[in-house]
Design a protein around this motif. Structure first.
Motif, PDB file in Angstrom:
ATOM      1  N   GLU A 309       0.837  -1.207   0.000  1.00 55.93           N
ATOM      2  CA  GLU A 309       0.000   0.000   0.000  1.00 55.93           C
ATOM      3  C   GLU A 309       0.873   1.259   0.000  1.00 55.93           C
ATOM      4  O   GLU A 309       1.870   1.302   0.718  1.00 55.93           O
ATOM      5  CB  GLU A 309      -0.885  -0.025   1.246  1.00 55.93           C
ATOM      6  N   TYR A 331       1.368  -7.660   2.099  1.00 54.80           N
ATOM      7  CA  TYR A 331       0.656  -7.240   3.305  1.00 54.80           C
ATOM      8  C   TYR A 331       1.623  -6.596   4.298  1.00 54.80           C
ATOM      9  O   TYR A 331       2.688  -7.137   4.603  1.00 54.80           O
ATOM     10  CB  TYR A 331      -0.039  -8.445   3.938  1.00 54.80           C
ATOM     11  N   ASN A 332       1.243  -5.426   4.800  1.00 59.94           N
ATOM     12  CA  ASN A 332       2.083  -4.667   5.722  1.00 59.94           C
ATOM     13  C   ASN A 332       1.452  -4.656   7.109  1.00 59.94           C
ATOM     14  O   ASN A 332       0.373  -4.092   7.306  1.00 59.94           O
ATOM     15  CB  ASN A 332       2.257  -3.228   5.219  1.00 59.94           C
ATOM     16  N   ALA A 333       2.141  -5.293   8.074  1.00 61.23           N
ATOM     17  CA  ALA A 333       1.689  -5.255   9.470  1.00 61.23           C
ATOM     18  C   ALA A 333       2.776  -4.671  10.370  1.00 61.23           C
ATOM     19  O   ALA A 333       2.822  -4.951  11.568  1.00 61.23           O
ATOM     20  CB  ALA A 333       1.321  -6.661   9.935  1.00 61.23           C
ATOM     21  N   GLU A 335       4.403  -2.146  12.670  1.00 59.61           N
ATOM     22  CA  GLU A 335       3.880  -1.102  13.544  1.00 59.61           C
ATOM     23  C   GLU A 335       4.537   0.242  13.291  1.00 59.61           C
ATOM     24  O   GLU A 335       3.910   1.296  13.469  1.00 59.61           O
ATOM     25  CB  GLU A 335       4.061  -1.528  15.007  1.00 59.61           C
ATOM     26  N   ASP A 337       5.089   1.494  10.580  1.00 58.89           N
ATOM     27  CA  ASP A 337       4.344   2.090   9.459  1.00 58.89           C
ATOM     28  C   ASP A 337       2.882   2.327   9.824  1.00 58.89           C
ATOM     29  O   ASP A 337       2.042   2.538   8.942  1.00 58.89           O
ATOM     30  CB  ASP A 337       4.404   1.167   8.230  1.00 58.89           C
ATOM     31  N   ASP A 338       2.587   2.268  11.130  1.00 57.26           N
ATOM     32  CA  ASP A 338       1.218   2.450  11.635  1.00 57.26           C
ATOM     33  C   ASP A 338       0.260   1.396  11.068  1.00 57.26           C
ATOM     34  O   ASP A 338      -0.912   1.675  10.790  1.00 57.26           O
ATOM     35  CB  ASP A 338       0.684   3.861  11.309  1.00 57.26           C
ATOM     36  N   ARG A 339       0.765   0.176  10.910  1.00 62.27           N
ATOM     37  CA  ARG A 339      -0.070  -0.944  10.456  1.00 62.27           C
ATOM     38  C   ARG A 339      -0.075  -2.005  11.551  1.00 62.27           C
ATOM     39  O   ARG A 339       0.832  -2.067  12.389  1.00 62.27           O
ATOM     40  CB  ARG A 339       0.467  -1.532   9.148  1.00 62.27           C
ATOM     41  N   TRP A 341      -1.224  -6.230  12.856  1.00 68.66           N
ATOM     42  CA  TRP A 341      -1.490  -7.632  12.515  1.00 68.66           C
ATOM     43  C   TRP A 341      -2.972  -7.885  12.773  1.00 68.66           C
ATOM     44  O   TRP A 341      -3.397  -8.114  13.893  1.00 68.66           O
ATOM     45  CB  TRP A 341      -0.617  -8.547  13.374  1.00 68.66           C
ATOM     46  N   ASP A 345      -7.474  -5.355   8.547  1.00 67.98           N
ATOM     47  CA  ASP A 345      -6.522  -4.521   7.822  1.00 67.98           C
ATOM     48  C   ASP A 345      -5.903  -5.286   6.654  1.00 67.98           C
ATOM     49  O   ASP A 345      -5.599  -4.696   5.607  1.00 67.98           O
ATOM     50  CB  ASP A 345      -5.425  -4.019   8.765  1.00 67.98           C
ATOM     51  N   GLN A 349      -6.207  -3.720   2.893  1.00 68.49           N
ATOM     52  CA  GLN A 349      -5.058  -3.505   2.015  1.00 68.49           C
ATOM     53  C   GLN A 349      -5.183  -4.309   0.715  1.00 68.49           C
ATOM     54  O   GLN A 349      -4.845  -3.819  -0.364  1.00 68.49           O
ATOM     55  CB  GLN A 349      -3.763  -3.889   2.738  1.00 68.49           C
ATOM     56  N   ASN A 367       4.407 -11.179   3.092  1.00 73.37           N
ATOM     57  CA  ASN A 367       4.276 -10.142   4.107  1.00 73.37           C
ATOM     58  C   ASN A 367       5.500  -9.240   4.143  1.00 73.37           C
ATOM     59  O   ASN A 367       6.641  -9.716   4.056  1.00 73.37           O
ATOM     60  CB  ASN A 367       4.076 -10.764   5.495  1.00 73.37           C
TER      61      ASN A 367
END
Length: 569
Positions: A309, A331-333, A335, A337-339, A341, A345, A349, A367
């Motif tokens: 994203e 997939y970005n989880a 933290e 990057d303010d994302r 798990w 979300d 995305q 990921n």
């Protein structure tokens, strides 16, 4: 030769008993090992069915280790059946003139000439027996030596024992091969905290970010080698070695009984080895995307683009598609990057990617930063959104590149006990390393040849390299290492496929079912269209004299007759 009837006993009542106490039944993974090998088999869910069955060979996977169950299995063997067990059926030890020594040992197995692809092979679960006397009337053969803890550790017993019981045979692997393979591929526990770093500072995985490599069962000292420039790497695909040992022994056993177990080849006719390249679009700089398209065109390969994203603009997506590359999800989880798990979300995305890139379906995911938590949550999210393949399981540090999870094979992972150890419908295609010749914090290109050579030894493996668009665009050293990957792979006969092609092929080849064998032909049923000619290999005795025009090759250490599946339907 007659087709051997192979049964896999996964007794449901025993599995339910263990699940009640939160215990895993990784014996269920034997189903995946056989399916991936392309071997025909039938599953039995009740041990009571054994008494009236006509199986030539029976694998005792999940079964209660008590007098009643072992009595049924003893009778089966006594009447001429062949029984196989993985570190189980300890209730039979005394009856077979043996002592059960210990449970759950970790160590290394040395096989010598019995298996020549590795001097020692790490195992994660073993339960060896020792004969009570030198004159054991049942014991026919012992192979391999188990060593406790380390390659030079104290011997604790044979890796494999064969017993003669009446008219039949009992092969007992002291190593729990399914549990060992699962442990290497997925770890021995969920990812809930940081892993243990390498003491030399080359793999500081304890940085406070939960990742796939926080649960690796490799030993930092015994399982790594170094290139001529001092680059450490995890050197051995142990899970694949155990697969080959088990399957090879199974095929030889069938042939020894005057039977055969034909199996589906790993790749289409004419292809021996497969490599794949993936990219992660971190930063989404379109100039670097264009640089990546240019070098892919130069090298004449197609690759898998994992898009994070917010992604690229429509014109860039159009160019990627026009060049035949695969658009996948990243997939970005992370933290930072303010994302988070979180399944919602993940879904958000993914939907954004599908909308902005105009994709009806996304086949593959990897990921960001190899972020991973728990055990099977990621695979559940992929299943729910129709993502059929994942590429997350790979290294995040210089010191753990290579066969970090013990395999270079694509495989379907298994669930934890809370989901009754089912198989996830997501094909995992792990990667070996990230960008090479980038900086001192990452490996240099001296690891390319060792990886390719090792995978060449293991039939059916995939050489998966990750190269970021950012580094392709910014650094000539990375571009040159990319060129070297492709050149060295082609020199060794590798062909380059996208992740989607590997996924589609693996699913298609598994739909082929061997149904019968006669003197010259193997009959099969094909459950879905094949993208190319699949190969059927029929194991034959050493004395087999090939007919005119037949192709004979050695697979799993066994002479096999080759046949195209399309010609057998």
């Amino acid at each position: 030769m007659k087709l051997a009837r192979l049964g896999l006993l996964l007794d449901q009542s025993e599995a339910q008993r263990r699940w009640t106490y939160g215990l895993n039944v990784f014996a269920n993974y034997t189903e995946e090992i056989l399916a991936h090998a392309g071997i025909p088999f039938e599953i039995i869910r009740d041990i009571g069915e054994v008494e009236n069955s006509s199986f030539d060979i029976l694998i005792a996977g999940s079964v209660k280790d008590d007098a009643a169950s072992t009595s049924v299995l003893w009778k089966y063997v006594e009447q001429g059946g062949v029984l196989i067990s993985f570190a189980g059926l300890n209730a039979l030890a005394a009856k077979l003139g043996c002592m059960w020594k210990e449970r759950g040992t970790v160590g290394y197995a040395a096989f010598g000439a019995f298996y020549d692809k590795a001097e020692v092979i790490r195992f994660l679960q073993a339960s060896p027996w020792k004969s009570s006397s030198a004159e054991n009337e049942f014991l026919q053969e012992e192979a391999g030596e188990l060593r406790r803890g380390e390659p030079g550790g104290a011997p604790i017993g044979a890796a494999l024992q064969r017993f003669r019981i009446g008219e039949g045979l009992f092969d007992r692997w002291a190593v729990d091969i399914p549990a060992t393979i699962v442990g290497f591929q997925q770890g021995n526990s969920p990812v809930l905290e940081d892993g243990v770093p390498a003491l030399d500072g080359s793999a500081p995985i304890n940085e406070g970010i939960l990742k796939a490599d926080d649960r690796s069962e490799m030993d930092w000292h015994h399982d790594r080698l170094y290139t001529e420039t001092g680059n450490p790497y995890i050197a051995y695909p142990y899970a694949d070695f155990w697969r080959e040992l088990f399957i090879g022994r199974l095929l030889r056993t069938a042939v020894g009984q005057g039977l055969t177990l034909p199996f589906v080849g790993f790749w289409p006719d004419g292809i021996e080895r497969v490599a794949t390249i993936s990219h992660d679009s971190d930063g989404n700089v379109e100039e670097y995307a264009l640089a990546t398209l240019a070098i892919l065109d130069e090298l004449q390969i197609q690759s898998t683009w994992c898009i994070i994203e917010p992604g690229y603009s429509t014109p860039i997506y159009d160019q990627i598609k026009a060049a035949g590359h695969e658009l996948a999800f990243h997939y970005n989880a992370l933290e930072s990057d303010d994302r988070i798990w979180d399944q919602d979300d993940f879904d958000r995305q993914l939907l954004l990617l599908q909308q902005t890139a105009a994709l009806d379906k996304v086949t593959s995911n990897k990921n960001h930063y190899t972020r991973f938590e728990g055990w099977g949550e990621l695979f559940e999210w992929c299943e729910a959104r129709g993502i059929e393949s994942d590429q997350t399981r790979g290294p995040s540090k210089k010191g753990n590149v290579g066969f970090l999870f013990g395999t270079c094979h694509p495989y379907f992972p298994i669930a934890w006990s809370n989901d009754q150890n089912r198989l996830y419908d997501v094909l995992e295609i792990g990667f070996l390393t990230q960008d090479l010749d980038l900086s001192s914090h990452w490996s240099d290109s001296t690891i390319i040849v060792p990886f390719l050579e090792e995978i060449s030894k293991v039939d059916g493996g995939v050489a998966h390299f990750l190269v970021h668009q950012t580094h392709i665009g910014m650094r000539e050293t990375v571009r040159n290492s990319f060129r070297k990957i492709v050149a060295e792979a082609r020199k060794r006969g590798y062909v380059f496929w996208r992740g989607k092609e590997i996924n589609d092929w693996e699913r298609a080849r598994r739909s082929i079912k061997v149904t019968a064998v006669d003197d010259t032909n193997v009959s099969v049923e094909v459950g879905m269209p094949l993208p190319a000619n699949a190969v059927i290999w029929a194991p034959m005795p050493e004395s087999y004299a090939p007919l005119a025009g037949e192709t004979i090759e050695t697979r799993y250490g066994v002479i096999c007759r080759k046949q195209l599946a399309a010609g057998a339907v």
